[in-house]
Design a protein around this motif. Sequence first.
Motif, PDB file in Angstrom:
ATOM      1  N   UNK A  98       0.826  -1.200   0.000  1.00  0.00           N
ATOM      2  CA  UNK A  98       0.000   0.000   0.000  1.00  0.00           C
ATOM      3  C   UNK A  98       0.863   1.253   0.000  1.00  0.00           C
ATOM      4  N   UNK A  99       0.462   2.238  -0.820  1.00  0.00           N
ATOM      5  CA  UNK A  99       1.152   3.523  -0.787  1.00  0.00           C
ATOM      6  C   UNK A  99       0.904   4.175   0.569  1.00  0.00           C
ATOM      7  N   UNK A 100       1.902   4.914   1.002  1.00  0.00           N
ATOM      8  CA  UNK A 100       1.858   5.511   2.332  1.00  0.00           C
ATOM      9  C   UNK A 100       2.504   4.645   3.383  1.00  0.00           C
ATOM     10  N   UNK A 101       2.778   3.374   3.055  1.00  0.00           N
ATOM     11  CA  UNK A 101       3.375   2.455   4.012  1.00  0.00           C
ATOM     12  C   UNK A 101       4.836   2.806   4.268  1.00  0.00           C
ATOM     13  N   UNK A 102       5.298   2.405   5.460  1.00  0.00           N
ATOM     14  CA  UNK A 102       6.720   2.499   5.780  1.00  0.00           C
ATOM     15  C   UNK A 102       7.426   1.274   5.210  1.00  0.00           C
ATOM     16  N   UNK A 103       8.455   1.516   4.416  1.00  0.00           N
ATOM     17  CA  UNK A 103       9.216   0.436   3.795  1.00  0.00           C
ATOM     18  C   UNK A 103      10.433   0.145   4.664  1.00  0.00           C
ATOM     19  N   UNK A 104      10.584  -1.113   5.076  1.00  0.00           N
ATOM     20  CA  UNK A 104      11.723  -1.497   5.922  1.00  0.00           C
ATOM     21  C   UNK A 104      12.940  -1.931   5.098  1.00  0.00           C
ATOM     22  N   UNK A 105      12.679  -2.418   3.887  1.00  0.00           N
ATOM     23  CA  UNK A 105      13.779  -2.851   3.022  1.00  0.00           C
ATOM     24  C   UNK A 105      13.283  -2.931   1.588  1.00  0.00           C
ATOM     25  N   UNK A 114       5.511   6.763  -1.429  1.00  0.00           N
ATOM     26  CA  UNK A 114       4.600   7.855  -1.773  1.00  0.00           C
ATOM     27  C   UNK A 114       3.933   7.648  -3.124  1.00  0.00           C
ATOM     28  N   UNK A 115       4.530   6.805  -3.969  1.00  0.00           N
ATOM     29  CA  UNK A 115       3.938   6.542  -5.293  1.00  0.00           C
ATOM     30  C   UNK A 115       4.304   5.118  -5.688  1.00  0.00           C
ATOM     31  N   UNK A 116       3.288   4.386  -6.209  1.00  0.00           N
ATOM     32  CA  UNK A 116       3.566   3.025  -6.649  1.00  0.00           C
ATOM     33  C   UNK A 116       2.527   2.590  -7.669  1.00  0.00           C
ATOM     34  N   UNK A 117       3.004   2.212  -8.846  1.00  0.00           N
ATOM     35  CA  UNK A 117       2.137   1.686  -9.912  1.00  0.00           C
ATOM     36  C   UNK A 117       0.898   2.545 -10.148  1.00  0.00           C
ATOM     37  N   UNK A 118       1.104   3.861 -10.221  1.00  0.00           N
ATOM     38  CA  UNK A 118       0.019   4.773 -10.559  1.00  0.00           C
ATOM     39  C   UNK A 118      -0.770   5.313  -9.389  1.00  0.00           C
ATOM     40  N   UNK A 164       6.454   9.398 -27.242  1.00  0.00           N
ATOM     41  CA  UNK A 164       6.751   8.099 -26.632  1.00  0.00           C
ATOM     42  C   UNK A 164       8.139   8.149 -26.021  1.00  0.00           C
ATOM     43  N   UNK A 165       8.201   7.844 -24.723  1.00  0.00           N
ATOM     44  CA  UNK A 165       9.449   7.927 -23.970  1.00  0.00           C
ATOM     45  C   UNK A 165       9.853   6.551 -23.470  1.00  0.00           C
ATOM     46  N   UNK A 166      11.118   6.432 -23.145  1.00  0.00           N
ATOM     47  CA  UNK A 166      11.677   5.175 -22.658  1.00  0.00           C
ATOM     48  C   UNK A 166      12.113   5.353 -21.207  1.00  0.00           C
ATOM     49  N   UNK A 167      11.555   4.534 -20.304  1.00  0.00           N
ATOM     50  CA  UNK A 167      11.937   4.615 -18.897  1.00  0.00           C
ATOM     51  C   UNK A 167      10.759   4.982 -18.020  1.00  0.00           C
ATOM     52  N   UNK A 168       9.998   3.994 -17.608  1.00  0.00           N
ATOM     53  CA  UNK A 168       8.789   4.253 -16.823  1.00  0.00           C
ATOM     54  C   UNK A 168       9.076   4.141 -15.332  1.00  0.00           C
ATOM     55  N   UNK A 169       8.657   5.149 -14.587  1.00  0.00           N
ATOM     56  CA  UNK A 169       8.798   5.135 -13.129  1.00  0.00           C
ATOM     57  C   UNK A 169       7.686   4.279 -12.532  1.00  0.00           C
ATOM     58  N   UNK A 170       8.082   3.327 -11.695  1.00  0.00           N
ATOM     59  CA  UNK A 170       7.116   2.418 -11.068  1.00  0.00           C
ATOM     60  C   UNK A 170       6.835   2.778  -9.620  1.00  0.00           C
ATOM     61  N   UNK A 171       7.846   3.294  -8.915  1.00  0.00           N
ATOM     62  CA  UNK A 171       7.651   3.611  -7.515  1.00  0.00           C
ATOM     63  C   UNK A 171       8.616   4.666  -7.025  1.00  0.00           C
ATOM     64  N   UNK A 172       8.183   5.406  -5.990  1.00  0.00           N
ATOM     65  CA  UNK A 172       8.997   6.467  -5.398  1.00  0.00           C
ATOM     66  C   UNK A 172       8.884   6.385  -3.886  1.00  0.00           C
ATOM     67  N   UNK A 173      10.020   6.335  -3.232  1.00  0.00           N
ATOM     68  CA  UNK A 173      10.084   6.256  -1.770  1.00  0.00           C
ATOM     69  C   UNK A 173      10.767   7.512  -1.252  1.00  0.00           C
ATOM     70  N   UNK A 174      10.128   8.192  -0.313  1.00  0.00           N
ATOM     71  CA  UNK A 174      10.673   9.405   0.302  1.00  0.00           C
ATOM     72  C   UNK A 174      10.862   9.154   1.790  1.00  0.00           C
ATOM     73  N   UNK A 175      12.128   9.193   2.217  1.00  0.00           N
ATOM     74  CA  UNK A 175      12.479   8.924   3.615  1.00  0.00           C
ATOM     75  C   UNK A 175      11.794   7.656   4.136  1.00  0.00           C
ATOM     76  N   UNK A 176      11.835   6.612   3.314  1.00  0.00           N
ATOM     77  CA  UNK A 176      11.318   5.315   3.729  1.00  0.00           C
ATOM     78  C   UNK A 176       9.819   5.145   3.598  1.00  0.00           C
ATOM     79  N   UNK A 177       9.120   6.145   3.065  1.00  0.00           N
ATOM     80  CA  UNK A 177       7.672   6.058   2.864  1.00  0.00           C
ATOM     81  C   UNK A 177       7.374   5.876   1.380  1.00  0.00           C
TER      82      UNK A 177
END
Length: 487
Positions: free
Chosen positions: A31-38, A464-468, A449-462
């Motif tokens: 889930x987005x918003x979750x704390x990521x431990x690794x 914040x964005x994942x698969x749209x 058409x661009x090459x290189x799709x962002x799938x996820x973004x983590x900010x300070x271990x949170x």
Amino acid sequence: MKREFFSRVQLVQLAAAKFHIVYTERDTEMETGSTVRAVKSLKVLIGDEVRPALITIMDGKIHNILTDPSTAAQEGGEVLDVGDSVVMPGLVDCHVHVNEPGRTSWEGYRTATQAAAAGGVTTIVDMPLNSIPPTTSLVNFHEKLQAATGQCFVDTAFWGGVVPGNQLELRPMVQAGVAGFKCFLIHSGVEEFPHVSEKDLHAAMKQLQGTKSVLLFHAEQEVHPPAAAEEGDPCEYSTFLRSRPDVMELEAIRTVTQLCLQYQVRCHIVHLSSAEPLGLIRSARQAGAPLTVETTHHYLTLNSENIPSGATQFKCCPPIRNRANQEQLWCALRAGDIDMVVSDHSPCTPDLKWLDSGDFTQAWGGISSLQFGLPLFWTSAHKRGFAFPDVVKLLCKEPARLCRLDNKKGSLMPGYDADLVIWDPEKKFTVKEKNIHFKNKLTPYRGLTLCGEVKGTIVRGKLVYFNGSFSPQPLGQNLLINQTQSE
């Protein structure tokens, strides 16, 4: 000593012995918003090498980067397994016009930082103009901070501004935590942020001596005789281009280099569009000028030969120049003469682009691109032999260094903020209105058409964005930077 190589299946089996896998690409989403431990991937950029690794996170910081699966299996905890997606430091975009407060219909913190997160940008630095009031005094800076608080999905720092007569506001703003200051050597486009004279610059430089702050220059200067602005069809891009010739940048940068050498205050050229001043920049640096330079994604991606009549979404200042000039900018990036690449995200409402008339001379000059910097750069750069370490240097490390965030942002190292981008450099996608997250969807990149799709973004271990999807609440922080020189 015998070296062991592990297949992807073996890596997963080894890690699973101690880790509870909360997400794999074939399984349910974290889930987005979750704390990521690794975070675990077969393609983590460690220094100049891409290799399998597990990044452990503690209290929002990178705790460890483990490349030995047997060691990883002893750590314990929850893992975000992203398979063979590339994991790199989150991007730092140090040239973003958010425009809030005052012109929030152009762009606001919520939409701008969502777009940033969707593009793998984990830190932005907001420009001081186009908001009302502009960030040209301590009082106005506090108003800017209040507007941003609780709205940002990524971390946000702030530039102050130098305008005529505000030199006594500069040190208080340094103490309050601005990243540095920006000024214009030509009309800025908005009345509340007037351009400075040489006298104003000397006054500002004297105030900034003895600090670690930096002065950013919109480096265009009026020349005599003035450029021909009204000759030709205003709907033809060539007409506008003739009105902002290379010599305007050349003469402005000549002024900047002289001031930089005289005062030894850090100086920075924003959005270099012309290759002509590169020799002047090299000479000033060799003479000891503490000078850095950026260019933008639009100067590296677009060229004047391919701008259609009336397509005012392509207008920006300085202008997009021809293909030969563009190739010189790429060569300067390779040679280290240009330090970084940024968006210069400068949006407005569609009516200010004069789309109905297609008049380049009247349209607002600015390009919206904040979300697409990484794929824009990679689409062109990888064809020219640039690699992942170049992306990190130009889009992460050097922008962080400019605004003195390089002690915690822009690198994948233990102790740094756990700011990560997860992306697929081979995945192609088309820019469409439905996948644009900044407020006003008008951009010259629509349909590209661009090459290189962002799938996820983590900010300070949170996450914040994942698969749209975005985190339910903004999780970014305001960044205040201590830049006073300690004696």
